[in-house]
Design an enzyme around this catalytic site. Structure first.
Site, PDB file in Angstrom:
ATOM      1  N   LYS A   1     -85.328  39.044  66.004  1.00  0.00           N
ATOM      2  CA  LYS A   1     -84.498  38.761  64.829  1.00  0.00           C
ATOM      3  C   LYS A   1     -83.167  38.101  65.159  1.00  0.00           C
ATOM      4  O   LYS A   1     -82.510  38.431  66.123  1.00  0.00           O
ATOM      5  CB  LYS A   1     -84.215  40.066  64.062  1.00  0.00           C
ATOM      6  CG  LYS A   1     -85.374  40.622  63.299  1.00  0.00           C
ATOM      7  CD  LYS A   1     -85.916  39.690  62.239  1.00  0.00           C
ATOM      8  CE  LYS A   1     -85.023  39.602  61.013  1.00  0.00           C
ATOM      9  NZ  LYS A   1     -84.953  40.862  60.285  1.00  0.00           N
TER      10      LYS A   1
ATOM     11  N   HIS B   1     -83.155  24.827  39.243  1.00  0.00           N
ATOM     12  CA  HIS B   1     -84.061  25.978  39.066  1.00  0.00           C
ATOM     13  C   HIS B   1     -84.755  26.320  40.383  1.00  0.00           C
ATOM     14  O   HIS B   1     -85.880  26.823  40.387  1.00  0.00           O
ATOM     15  CB  HIS B   1     -85.119  25.717  37.991  1.00  0.00           C
ATOM     16  CG  HIS B   1     -84.579  25.181  36.712  1.00  0.00           C
ATOM     17  ND1 HIS B   1     -84.217  25.985  35.650  1.00  0.00           N
ATOM     18  CD2 HIS B   1     -84.298  23.915  36.317  1.00  0.00           C
ATOM     19  CE1 HIS B   1     -83.749  25.241  34.662  1.00  0.00           C
ATOM     20  NE2 HIS B   1     -83.788  23.976  35.047  1.00  0.00           N
TER      21      HIS B   1
ATOM     22  N   GLU C   1     -74.361  37.197  54.562  1.00  0.00           N
ATOM     23  CA  GLU C   1     -74.736  38.363  53.748  1.00  0.00           C
ATOM     24  C   GLU C   1     -73.520  39.233  53.441  1.00  0.00           C
ATOM     25  O   GLU C   1     -73.364  39.743  52.321  1.00  0.00           O
ATOM     26  CB  GLU C   1     -75.810  39.183  54.470  1.00  0.00           C
ATOM     27  CG  GLU C   1     -77.151  38.466  54.478  1.00  0.00           C
ATOM     28  CD  GLU C   1     -78.152  39.108  55.426  1.00  0.00           C
ATOM     29  OE1 GLU C   1     -79.339  38.963  55.173  1.00  0.00           O
ATOM     30  OE2 GLU C   1     -77.752  39.738  56.417  1.00  0.00           O
TER      31      GLU C   1
ATOM     32  N   SER D   1     -81.344  42.469  65.662  1.00  0.00           N
ATOM     33  CA  SER D   1     -81.844  43.712  65.084  1.00  0.00           C
ATOM     34  C   SER D   1     -81.989  44.747  66.197  1.00  0.00           C
ATOM     35  O   SER D   1     -82.307  44.407  67.331  1.00  0.00           O
ATOM     36  CB  SER D   1     -83.203  43.458  64.429  1.00  0.00           C
ATOM     37  OG  SER D   1     -83.950  44.657  64.383  1.00  0.00           O
TER      38      SER D   1
END
Ligand code: ARG
Length: 503
Positions: free
Chosen positions: A302, A175, A309, A296
């Site tokens: 970044k 969980h 992804e 980025s």
């Protein structure tokens, strides 16, 4: 070339004079431009051209064996097909705007080289229905080995990480909450096994795909005494489909491949999600290599886990390919219907996606580094050793029901003090356990209050103890070794001879 055959070929041309249709005889006009635009599939099925020519070669031999081509005709047909293959390879011959599908285009190419009389003989005894059903199997069987090989590479890199992780412990979560410490190697191996099963699924799928529909004709078989088994063998199959209607119209073989591809997408996506979370500032469990991360355009600091992804994102589309295909198949009357043309883009897209994704993903896995100190420090926190306390009590003769309560009481006190379990004093333990044991005995609970000790005590088969993990690494290597015979069968030809070039 005799005029008689020229004339017939011309009749099959549309009003614009360019189109070669394979079915002109009973029509008084060619297809409307709208129909032609809708019908056209060369933009995606041209990649079957090599397999189509391989099929034509063996079909020509079958015709010759059945007495339908003379030796001389067979020779000339084979040279014409060689020439056609050469032109295709050199991209000198490509589908024209007017060609309906790859088969139409290649027939045009063949007629051009061999002339209408000889070229026109090749179509006897076969239909685009049995051809296309066969070609998609050939293409998928070849690529299943490429994908399986890429998956094996990924597994080897994950296993390499597991080996380098050694005895490092980390928080195991259910969980998403700290549950029990596990070895980092154990967690990594939990991603290897599904991938091994995916490879095994491909190898197992191949047994069912290993049947050639060639010879099924349009649906009912052929009348010409052709030998479908000889054709099958030439094309790398060991069997012929048992039923010509089934051979031309079922696509469960394609759908099953699509499922395995979707499952691979899902398995990669699960691992991606893990890496994305581990790579956050809050977790800081893993560092991705610069060459496998992106920046980025606006935020200079970044460093993003784009590969993970994209893997997560692309898995959605791979699943979509499967569901789209299943929806296409579900309502079809049996025997060929044109809907079946829709089977190819789904699996081409899945395969293209996996073949570009897996190498990048594997590179990211191979080069990422773990922050072992942080993993070790976090492993026992969040009361992750509460089960160990309960099980220690059980080993000391206390019923689990009570042990669970007592361990829960330890958590409650530690939590109220904003401390961890090992911060409780001997007196605390003595007090909590007093109903069941002496104060002296109570203090021994400390022996299980380490993440390493906790992990090592889970030494049953499949558990996270170091020896068990070392064992499963060996088992995984053995499973991959075994899968290697399927993967390598693409190139050594022992089980599957890939005709044409690998595309
Ligand atoms: N292009 C079709 C397909 O991919 C094969 C052609 C069969 N067409 C036909 N009219 N029977 O399924």
């Amino acid at each position: 070339m005799s005029d008689k055959f020229e004339e017939k070929t011309n009749k099959n041309k549309s009003s614009d004079g360019n189109r070669l249709a394979l079915w002109g005889g009973r029509f008084s006009s060619g297809p409307s431009p709208e129909l032609a635009a809708l019908s056209k599939s060369t933009q995606f099925d041209w990649r079957l051209a090599d397999d189509d020519i391989a099929g034509s070669r063996t079909h020509a031999r079958a015709l010759a064996r059945a007495g339908l081509l003379t030796d001389d005709e067979l020779n000339r047909m084979e040279s014409a097909l060689d020439e056609l293959q050469k032109r295709v390879d050199a991209k000198e011959f490509i589908p024209s705007e007017e060609d309906e599908d790859e088969a139409t285009a290649l027939e045009r190419g063949l007629l051009d080289i061999a002339g209408a009389e000889l070229g026109g003989k090749l179509r006897a005894g076969r239909s685009r229905n049995d051809q296309i059903a066969c070609l998609i199997r050939m293409w998928l069987r070849r690529h299943s080995r490429v994908v399986a090989g890429m998956l094996a590479q990924l597994c080897f890199e994950l296993i390499g990480q597991a080996e380098r992780a050694g005895k490092t412990v980390m928080p195991g979560r259910t969980h998403m909450q700290h549950a029990q410490p596990v070895l980092l190697a154990h967690q990594l191996m939990a991603h290897v096994w599904p991938l091994i099963r995916d490879i095994q699924r491909l190898a197992d799928w191949d047994k069912r795909a290993d049947a050639s529909p060639y010879g099924s004709g349009a649906l009912a078989g052929n009348t010409l005494g052709l030998d479908p088994l000889a054709v099958a063998k030439d094309l790398g199959f060991t069997r012929v489909t048992e039923n010509s209607v089934d051979g031309t119209s079922s696509r469960d073989t394609v759908a099953e491949y699509a499922f395995v591809a979707a499952m691979i997408g899902v398995d990669i996506s699960r691992l991606s999600e893990e890496i994305i979370i581990w790579n956050t500032q809050e977790f800081a469990f893993v560092t991705l290599h610069d060459s496998y991360s992106t920046g980025s355009s606006i935020m200079p600091q970044k460093k993003n886990p784009d590969i993970a992804e994209l893997a997560r994102g692309k898995s959605g589309r791979i699943i979509g390919d499967l569901t789209g295909l299943l929806a296409t198949l579900k309502g079809l009357p049996t025997a060929y219907a044109r809907d079946l043309q829709e089977d190819k883009e789904a699996v081409f897209d899945q395969t293209d996606t996996l073949e570009v994704l897996l190498p990048a993903f594997t590179g990211m896995i191979a080069t990422m580094t773990f922050n072992k100190d942080r993993l070790e420090a976090e492993a026992p926190t969040g009361f992750a050793l509460a089960t160990d306390i309960a099980e220690w009590l059980v080993k000391n003769g206390i019923p689990f029901r009570n042990a669970h309560e007592l361990s829960g009481a330890c958590v409650k006190i530690a939590e109220s003090r904003q401390k961890e379990l090992w911060d409780l004093s001997d007196e605390d333990f003595a007090k909590i356990f007093s109903e069941f044991m002496s104060a002296e005995k109570s203090a021994e609970v400390r022996t299980v209050l380490s993440a390493q000790g906790s992990a090592n005590s889970r030494c049953g088969k499949g558990g996270t103890a170091y020896e068990r993990v070392a064992e499963q690494i060996e088992e995984a290597q053995a499973a991959l070794e075994e899968a290697g015979s399927f993967i390598r069968s693409a190139s050594d030809g022992s089980a599957y001879k890939a005709p044409g070039s690998i595309e």
